[in-house]
Design a protein around this motif. Structure first.
Motif, PDB file in Angstrom:
ATOM      1  N   TYR A 164      -9.339  28.295 -37.309  1.00 48.10           N
ATOM      2  CA  TYR A 164      -8.480  28.725 -36.380  1.00 48.10           C
ATOM      3  C   TYR A 164      -8.994  29.909 -35.726  1.00 48.10           C
ATOM      4  N   THR A 165      -8.499  30.151 -34.434  1.00 49.47           N
ATOM      5  CA  THR A 165      -8.957  31.199 -33.606  1.00 49.47           C
ATOM      6  C   THR A 165      -8.450  32.553 -34.169  1.00 49.47           C
ATOM      7  N   ASN A 166      -7.254  32.778 -34.650  1.00 51.17           N
ATOM      8  CA  ASN A 166      -6.529  33.761 -35.103  1.00 51.17           C
ATOM      9  C   ASN A 166      -6.272  34.833 -33.789  1.00 51.17           C
ATOM     10  N   GLY A 167      -6.361  34.110 -32.518  1.00 56.67           N
ATOM     11  CA  GLY A 167      -5.774  34.578 -31.613  1.00 56.67           C
ATOM     12  C   GLY A 167      -4.362  34.360 -31.221  1.00 56.67           C
ATOM     13  N   TRP A 168      -3.866  34.706 -30.038  1.00 59.14           N
ATOM     14  CA  TRP A 168      -2.295  34.724 -29.561  1.00 59.14           C
ATOM     15  C   TRP A 168      -2.170  33.725 -28.544  1.00 59.14           C
ATOM     16  N   VAL A 169      -1.429  32.917 -28.629  1.00 66.09           N
ATOM     17  CA  VAL A 169      -0.868  31.840 -27.860  1.00 66.09           C
ATOM     18  C   VAL A 169       0.665  32.020 -27.385  1.00 66.09           C
ATOM     19  N   VAL A 170       1.008  31.614 -26.078  1.00 66.15           N
ATOM     20  CA  VAL A 170       2.412  31.532 -25.720  1.00 66.15           C
ATOM     21  C   VAL A 170       3.130  30.454 -26.231  1.00 66.15           C
ATOM     22  N   ASP A 171       4.286  30.827 -26.956  1.00 65.59           N
ATOM     23  CA  ASP A 171       5.333  29.678 -27.252  1.00 65.59           C
ATOM     24  C   ASP A 171       6.481  29.618 -26.347  1.00 65.59           C
ATOM     25  N   TYR A 172       6.428  28.748 -25.291  1.00 66.82           N
ATOM     26  CA  TYR A 172       7.183  28.958 -24.340  1.00 66.82           C
ATOM     27  C   TYR A 172       8.673  28.546 -24.862  1.00 66.82           C
ATOM     28  N   SER A 173       8.797  27.799 -25.870  1.00 68.06           N
ATOM     29  CA  SER A 173      10.155  27.428 -26.334  1.00 68.06           C
ATOM     30  C   SER A 173      10.852  28.221 -27.004  1.00 68.06           C
ATOM     31  N   ILE A 174      10.441  29.531 -27.513  1.00 66.29           N
ATOM     32  CA  ILE A 174      10.784  30.699 -27.947  1.00 66.29           C
ATOM     33  C   ILE A 174      10.798  31.898 -27.220  1.00 66.29           C
ATOM     34  N   GLU A 175      10.044  31.755 -25.977  1.00 68.83           N
ATOM     35  CA  GLU A 175       9.498  32.793 -25.286  1.00 68.83           C
ATOM     36  C   GLU A 175       8.948  34.040 -26.099  1.00 68.83           C
ATOM     37  N   LYS A 176       8.064  33.596 -27.008  1.00 74.93           N
ATOM     38  CA  LYS A 176       7.280  34.646 -27.539  1.00 74.93           C
ATOM     39  C   LYS A 176       5.791  34.313 -27.867  1.00 74.93           C
ATOM     40  N   CYS A 177       5.055  35.289 -28.396  1.00 73.57           N
ATOM     41  CA  CYS A 177       3.656  34.945 -28.591  1.00 73.57           C
ATOM     42  C   CYS A 177       3.436  34.704 -30.151  1.00 73.57           C
ATOM     43  N   VAL A 178       2.700  33.679 -30.293  1.00 78.14           N
ATOM     44  CA  VAL A 178       2.668  33.501 -31.921  1.00 78.14           C
ATOM     45  C   VAL A 178       1.099  33.369 -32.120  1.00 78.14           C
ATOM     46  N   LYS A 179       0.695  33.557 -33.193  1.00 77.50           N
ATOM     47  CA  LYS A 179      -0.808  33.559 -33.609  1.00 77.50           C
ATOM     48  C   LYS A 179      -1.287  32.114 -33.798  1.00 77.50           C
ATOM     49  N   ASP A 180      -2.455  31.837 -33.351  1.00 78.85           N
ATOM     50  CA  ASP A 180      -3.177  30.739 -33.903  1.00 78.85           C
ATOM     51  C   ASP A 180      -3.899  30.614 -35.053  1.00 78.85           C
ATOM     52  N   CYS A 181      -3.022  30.252 -36.075  1.00 80.47           N
ATOM     53  CA  CYS A 181      -3.579  30.441 -37.584  1.00 80.47           C
ATOM     54  C   CYS A 181      -2.624  29.372 -38.412  1.00 80.47           C
ATOM     55  N   ASN A 182      -3.004  29.154 -39.554  1.00 75.89           N
ATOM     56  CA  ASN A 182      -2.316  28.253 -40.442  1.00 75.89           C
ATOM     57  C   ASN A 182      -0.888  28.411 -40.598  1.00 75.89           C
ATOM     58  N   PRO A 183      -0.042  27.467 -40.270  1.00 71.67           N
ATOM     59  CA  PRO A 183       1.652  27.787 -40.519  1.00 71.67           C
ATOM     60  C   PRO A 183       1.770  27.935 -41.613  1.00 71.67           C
ATOM     61  N   ASP A 184       1.193  27.432 -42.609  1.00 69.50           N
ATOM     62  CA  ASP A 184       1.513  27.730 -44.276  1.00 69.50           C
ATOM     63  C   ASP A 184       1.497  29.260 -44.346  1.00 69.50           C
ATOM     64  N   ASP A 185       0.875  30.059 -43.634  1.00 71.18           N
ATOM     65  CA  ASP A 185       0.519  31.414 -43.897  1.00 71.18           C
ATOM     66  C   ASP A 185       2.060  32.153 -43.259  1.00 71.18           C
ATOM     67  N   PRO A 203       4.772  33.733 -40.293  1.00 72.30           N
ATOM     68  CA  PRO A 203       4.623  34.608 -39.436  1.00 72.30           C
ATOM     69  C   PRO A 203       3.668  35.501 -39.456  1.00 72.30           C
ATOM     70  N   PRO A 204       2.923  35.942 -38.597  1.00 78.30           N
ATOM     71  CA  PRO A 204       3.173  35.465 -37.094  1.00 78.30           C
ATOM     72  C   PRO A 204       2.495  34.199 -36.811  1.00 78.30           C
ATOM     73  N   CYS A 205       2.082  33.464 -37.639  1.00 75.83           N
ATOM     74  CA  CYS A 205       1.457  32.205 -37.219  1.00 75.83           C
ATOM     75  C   CYS A 205       2.453  31.199 -36.777  1.00 75.83           C
ATOM     76  N   ALA A 206       2.144  30.349 -35.758  1.00 77.19           N
ATOM     77  CA  ALA A 206       3.072  29.556 -35.263  1.00 77.19           C
ATOM     78  C   ALA A 206       3.773  28.687 -36.140  1.00 77.19           C
ATOM     79  N   ARG A 207       5.013  28.332 -35.763  1.00 76.89           N
ATOM     80  CA  ARG A 207       5.684  27.511 -36.728  1.00 76.89           C
ATOM     81  C   ARG A 207       4.985  25.989 -37.044  1.00 76.89           C
ATOM     82  N   THR A 208       4.393  25.522 -35.919  1.00 81.91           N
ATOM     83  CA  THR A 208       3.666  24.278 -36.285  1.00 81.91           C
ATOM     84  C   THR A 208       2.324  24.454 -35.846  1.00 81.91           C
TER      85      THR A 208
END
Length: 289
Positions: free
Chosen positions: A228-249, A251-256
């Protein structure tokens, strides 16, 4: 012959217009080559290579000779009268490939030969130390300049060949995953035997920058090594920024798992939240640790 379609030249579909049926000796031909030669001499290669059209029974029209093969050589293309011409390669795939050269095009053995003939007035465009496959596209060159390590003036691209007996250990674009695979024996992550003809790149970085130019560079390079990049992406469905990392880890990783390769990935949560300027910055970043 077909005169109202830029992609189809000679067909055998039983739907010839009335004026052709009235003078079949002038318009109808026994073979594809006769039709192409009589009506499309200036586009003979394209006509012979199209294999377009269908017979009355709906079966594909088979050319009487083998379609024209890609030479891997170079020719000049003029995309815009206000821009410099571009030297491109006769091959299938992303830049520098540009498909079959029109029959009236002058063909060159190397990029330098094409460049010296058509771009001689552009300072340093054909000199040593310039990556020929980058100089052809000023927008791509600008992107590669900031793409990071792994790109150099010695980086090259080539076409895989059906005659190659051993894997090249180079990289090619896997469009289904938005990443780059390595042409190597299956087993290790990211390895697959490349089908010819496919453009091969020296490095993952070059493959991502040129072969997957519409995919976020960090996304492509990280997915190409199973990371993963460990950078940040926009999740427009929740209007927040989430981290591009393993969801199993958690928050702040994306839910999926983040899978939109074309979405920009930002180095910091602040940069990411700037894209949601109608949301309070603290709320936008509230999911981070």
């Amino acid at each position: 012959p077909v005169f109202d379609d830029d992609m189809v030249y000679c067909v055998n579909d039983g739907k010839a217009p009335a004026y052709m049926n009235a003078s079949p000796e002038a318009w109808k031909h026994q073979t594809l080559s006769e039709c192409c030669l009589a009506n499309f001499q200036f586009l003979f290669r394209e006509c012979m290579g199209s294999g377009s059209g269908f017979g009355e029974e709906g079966s594909p029209l088979t050319p009487c000779t083998e379609p024209v093969k890609m030479s891997g050589k170079w020719y000049v293309e003029y995309y815009d009268p206000e821009l410099d011409p571009v030297c491109v390669q006769e091959c299938d795939g992303p830049y520098p490939c540009n498909g079959l050269a029109r029959s009236y095009k002058e063909i060159y053995e190397t990029y330098t030969d094409c460049c010296d003939r058509h771009l001689w007035y552009v300072v340093d465009s054909c000199g040593e130390g310039i990556n020929p496959h980058v100089r052809g596209d000023p927008f791509l060159a600008k992107g590669l300049a900031s793409a990071g390590p792994g790109l150099s003036s010695n980086s090259e691209v080539e076409l895989s060949s059906i005659s190659d007996s051993e894997p090249s250990n180079k990289f090619y674009a896997d469009y289904s995953s938005g990443s780059c695979m390595k042409d190597c024996e299956p087993g290790p992550f990211g390895c697959a035997i490349v089908p010819p003809p496919v453009v091969l790149y020296d490095t993952i970085e070059l493959c991502c920058a040129m072969g997957q130019s519409w995919i976020d560079f960090g996304y492509c390079t990280s997915r190409s090594v199973g990371d993963y990049t460990n950078g940040w992406v926009v999740d427009y469905s929740i209007e927040k920024c989430v981290k591009d990392c393993n969801p199993d880890d958690g928050p702040p990783c994306a839910r999926t798992e983040h899978s939109d390769g074309s979405a920009p990935i930002y180095a910091s949560v602040e940069e990411c939240c700037a894209r949601l300027d109608w949301i309070d910055a603290n709320i936008c970043a509230s999911g981070r640790k």
